[in-house]
Design a protein around this motif. Structure first.
Motif, mmCIF file in Angstrom:
data_model
loop_
_atom_site.group_PDB
_atom_site.id
_atom_site.type_symbol
_atom_site.label_atom_id
_atom_site.label_comp_id
_atom_site.label_asym_id
_atom_site.label_seq_id
_atom_site.Cartn_x
_atom_site.Cartn_y
_atom_site.Cartn_z
ATOM 1 N N PRO A 133 -53.559 32.768 41.074
ATOM 2 C CA PRO A 133 -53.361 34.077 40.433
ATOM 3 C C PRO A 133 -52.552 35.050 41.279
ATOM 4 O O PRO A 133 -52.530 34.972 42.514
ATOM 5 C CB PRO A 133 -54.793 34.584 40.225
ATOM 6 C CG PRO A 133 -55.614 33.846 41.220
ATOM 7 C CD PRO A 133 -54.978 32.507 41.377
ATOM 8 N N VAL A 134 -51.913 35.972 40.589
ATOM 9 C CA VAL A 134 -51.193 37.092 41.200
ATOM 10 C C VAL A 134 -51.889 38.376 40.763
ATOM 11 O O VAL A 134 -52.202 38.542 39.575
ATOM 12 C CB VAL A 134 -49.710 37.098 40.769
ATOM 13 C CG1 VAL A 134 -49.043 38.424 41.116
ATOM 14 C CG2 VAL A 134 -48.968 35.936 41.403
ATOM 15 N N VAL A 135 -52.123 39.271 41.718
ATOM 16 C CA VAL A 135 -52.782 40.548 41.428
ATOM 17 C C VAL A 135 -51.889 41.680 41.923
ATOM 18 O O VAL A 135 -51.547 41.743 43.109
ATOM 19 C CB VAL A 135 -54.168 40.636 42.101
ATOM 20 C CG1 VAL A 135 -54.804 41.999 41.816
ATOM 21 C CG2 VAL A 135 -55.076 39.508 41.617
ATOM 22 N N ILE A 136 -51.508 42.564 41.002
ATOM 23 C CA ILE A 136 -50.739 43.763 41.321
ATOM 24 C C ILE A 136 -51.683 44.947 41.143
ATOM 25 O O ILE A 136 -52.251 45.133 40.061
ATOM 26 C CB ILE A 136 -49.517 43.929 40.393
ATOM 27 C CG1 ILE A 136 -48.697 42.629 40.304
ATOM 28 C CG2 ILE A 136 -48.671 45.107 40.851
ATOM 29 C CD1 ILE A 136 -48.079 42.186 41.592
ATOM 30 N N THR A 147 -39.216 39.038 43.459
ATOM 31 C CA THR A 147 -39.960 37.844 43.081
ATOM 32 C C THR A 147 -41.273 37.824 43.852
ATOM 33 O O THR A 147 -41.278 37.972 45.077
ATOM 34 C CB THR A 147 -39.171 36.564 43.381
ATOM 35 O OG1 THR A 147 -37.975 36.553 42.597
ATOM 36 C CG2 THR A 147 -39.984 35.320 43.047
ATOM 37 N N VAL A 148 -42.382 37.659 43.129
ATOM 38 C CA VAL A 148 -43.717 37.564 43.723
ATOM 39 C C VAL A 148 -44.225 36.145 43.508
ATOM 40 O O VAL A 148 -44.246 35.651 42.371
ATOM 41 C CB VAL A 148 -44.685 38.578 43.092
ATOM 42 C CG1 VAL A 148 -46.072 38.452 43.705
ATOM 43 C CG2 VAL A 148 -44.150 40.004 43.263
ATOM 44 N N LEU A 149 -44.630 35.466 44.580
ATOM 45 C CA LEU A 149 -44.996 34.053 44.523
ATOM 46 C C LEU A 149 -46.498 33.853 44.315
ATOM 47 O O LEU A 149 -47.287 34.803 44.401
ATOM 48 C CB LEU A 149 -44.527 33.363 45.801
ATOM 49 C CG LEU A 149 -43.005 33.289 45.981
ATOM 50 C CD1 LEU A 149 -42.654 32.440 47.201
ATOM 51 C CD2 LEU A 149 -42.309 32.736 44.743
ATOM 52 N N PRO A 150 -46.919 32.611 44.022
ATOM 53 C CA PRO A 150 -48.322 32.341 43.683
ATOM 54 C C PRO A 150 -49.311 32.807 44.742
ATOM 55 O O PRO A 150 -49.054 32.692 45.948
ATOM 56 C CB PRO A 150 -48.363 30.818 43.543
ATOM 57 C CG PRO A 150 -46.981 30.431 43.145
ATOM 58 C CD PRO A 150 -46.093 31.387 43.875
ATOM 59 N N GLY A 151 -50.446 33.318 44.272
ATOM 60 C CA GLY A 151 -51.546 33.680 45.140
ATOM 61 C C GLY A 151 -51.443 35.021 45.824
ATOM 62 O O GLY A 151 -52.321 35.393 46.602
ATOM 63 N N VAL A 152 -50.396 35.803 45.532
ATOM 64 C CA VAL A 152 -50.151 37.070 46.224
ATOM 65 C C VAL A 152 -50.922 38.204 45.557
ATOM 66 O O VAL A 152 -51.016 38.292 44.339
ATOM 67 C CB VAL A 152 -48.641 37.383 46.242
ATOM 68 C CG1 VAL A 152 -48.381 38.840 46.628
ATOM 69 C CG2 VAL A 152 -47.911 36.448 47.200
ATOM 70 N N ILE A 154 -50.898 42.513 45.770
ATOM 71 C CA ILE A 154 -50.229 43.725 46.244
ATOM 72 C C ILE A 154 -51.190 44.887 46.035
ATOM 73 O O ILE A 154 -51.662 45.119 44.918
ATOM 74 C CB ILE A 154 -48.900 43.957 45.505
ATOM 75 C CG1 ILE A 154 -47.941 42.787 45.757
ATOM 76 C CG2 ILE A 154 -48.261 45.279 45.934
ATOM 77 C CD1 ILE A 154 -46.660 42.844 44.945
ATOM 78 N N GLY A 155 -51.484 45.626 47.106
ATOM 79 C CA GLY A 155 -52.483 46.682 47.056
ATOM 80 C C GLY A 155 -52.029 47.931 46.328
ATOM 81 O O GLY A 155 -50.831 48.160 46.106
ATOM 82 N N ASP A 156 -52.985 48.774 45.985
ATOM 83 C CA ASP A 156 -52.742 50.000 45.235
ATOM 84 C C ASP A 156 -51.699 50.890 45.912
ATOM 85 O O ASP A 156 -51.655 51.004 47.149
ATOM 86 C CB ASP A 156 -54.033 50.804 45.102
ATOM 87 C CG ASP A 156 -55.097 50.102 44.276
ATOM 88 O OD1 ASP A 156 -54.785 49.095 43.626
ATOM 89 O OD2 ASP A 156 -56.246 50.594 44.284
ATOM 90 N N ASN A 157 -50.870 51.517 45.084
ATOM 91 C CA ASN A 157 -49.916 52.566 45.493
ATOM 92 C C ASN A 157 -48.720 52.055 46.281
ATOM 93 O O ASN A 157 -47.815 52.842 46.590
ATOM 94 C CB ASN A 157 -50.613 53.661 46.320
ATOM 95 C CG ASN A 157 -51.751 54.313 45.580
ATOM 96 O OD1 ASN A 157 -51.639 54.608 44.401
ATOM 97 N ND2 ASN A 157 -52.867 54.526 46.269
ATOM 98 N N SER A 158 -48.666 50.780 46.614
ATOM 99 C CA SER A 158 -47.578 50.291 47.461
ATOM 100 C C SER A 158 -46.273 50.179 46.687
ATOM 101 O O SER A 158 -46.253 50.079 45.453
ATOM 102 C CB SER A 158 -47.947 48.950 48.086
ATOM 103 O OG SER A 158 -48.889 49.144 49.116
ATOM 104 N N ASP A 169 -49.790 38.474 50.901
ATOM 105 C CA ASP A 169 -50.416 39.715 50.455
ATOM 106 C C ASP A 169 -49.794 40.937 51.135
ATOM 107 O O ASP A 169 -49.439 40.898 52.322
ATOM 108 C CB ASP A 169 -51.915 39.704 50.761
ATOM 109 C CG ASP A 169 -52.681 38.700 49.912
ATOM 110 O OD1 ASP A 169 -52.075 38.097 49.012
ATOM 111 O OD2 ASP A 169 -53.884 38.539 50.162
ATOM 112 N N ILE A 170 -49.695 42.022 50.358
ATOM 113 C CA ILE A 170 -49.209 43.312 50.847
ATOM 114 C C ILE A 170 -50.356 44.308 50.685
ATOM 115 O O ILE A 170 -50.930 44.420 49.599
ATOM 116 C CB ILE A 170 -47.975 43.785 50.061
ATOM 117 C CG1 ILE A 170 -46.836 42.767 50.163
ATOM 118 C CG2 ILE A 170 -47.522 45.164 50.536
ATOM 119 C CD1 ILE A 170 -46.276 42.552 51.557
ATOM 120 N N PRO A 171 -50.723 45.042 51.740
ATOM 121 C CA PRO A 171 -51.857 45.972 51.632
ATOM 122 C C PRO A 171 -51.513 47.195 50.783
ATOM 123 O O PRO A 171 -50.368 47.392 50.359
ATOM 124 C CB PRO A 171 -52.132 46.363 53.083
ATOM 125 C CG PRO A 171 -50.826 46.168 53.773
ATOM 126 C CD PRO A 171 -50.160 45.008 53.095
#
Length: 203
Positions: A133-136, A147-152, A154-158, A169-171
């Protein structure tokens, strides 16, 4: 036709599976028909567009707006929050779940990918693939051509800069960009004074 739960479970269970599972092609074809209808809907018929989005996606939030064309493997793997916006040519490889938080903005030509194929040639020859899964998060801005790859996640407001390749992952509360995408700095006081480069709010 609703996608059978058995097929959804196969795609969303960790591990390698074959994408020619019985009934999968037929179920996907029904989803692609909905996608075709959405992409060919008239801009002066918002009620029809909204109805098609509700039928196509797993969830569609209030006042979420997508610019056609949208491209998707399924559509039913994507969960939209409220007040989201996506510009032209969004691609959703949503064999696993893609979750997009409220108030998130997505630039043109963005690709969100949940699926990959094994390095092993014998498994690829047998149509093997895996999906993660990908979570934005909430209130994220994803720039053009990302491009966002599998399993990534990205944290709130980024903010993800244009043409980035997001492989990990991006905090929350950061600006990140590059290929591969890396955190460059936190969102800070200067961002409340300047909206772009050296241009101040209200100037």
């Amino acid at each position: 036709m609703t996608v059978p739960q058995e097929i959804l479970d196969i795609m969303r269970t960790p591990g390698v599976y074959s994408c020619d599972y019985p009934g999968m092609a037929e179920a996907q074809r029904e989803q692609l028909q909905l996608l075709y209808d959405f992409n060919n809907s008239r801009p002066d018929d918002p009620e029809r567009r909204q109805a098609l989005m509700k039928a196509l996606f797993a969830e569609i939030g209030d006042d979420t707006y997508l610019e056609p064309p949208v491209h998707a493997n399924w559509g039913c793997g994507t969960h939209w929050g409220n007040y989201c916006y996506a510009n032209f040519n969004l691609t959703l490889v949503d064999d696993a779940d893609i979750t997009i938080g409220d108030h998130t903005m997505i630039g043109p030509n963005v690709t969100l990918v949940t699926t990959g194929h094994p390095i092993r040639p014998d498994l690829r020859e047998k149509l093997g693939q895996y999906s993660e899964p990908v979570v934005i998060g909430r209130n994220v801005w994803i720039g053009a051509g990302v491009t966002v790859l599998p399993g990534v996640t990205i944290g709130d407001n980024s903010v993800i800069g244009a043409h980035s390749l997001v492989t990990k992952d991006i905090p929350a509360n950061v600006v990140a960009y590059g290929s591969p995408c890396e955190v460059v700095r936190p969102i800070g006081e200067r961002d409340y004074e300047f909206y772009w480069r050296d241009r101040r709010y209200g100037a």
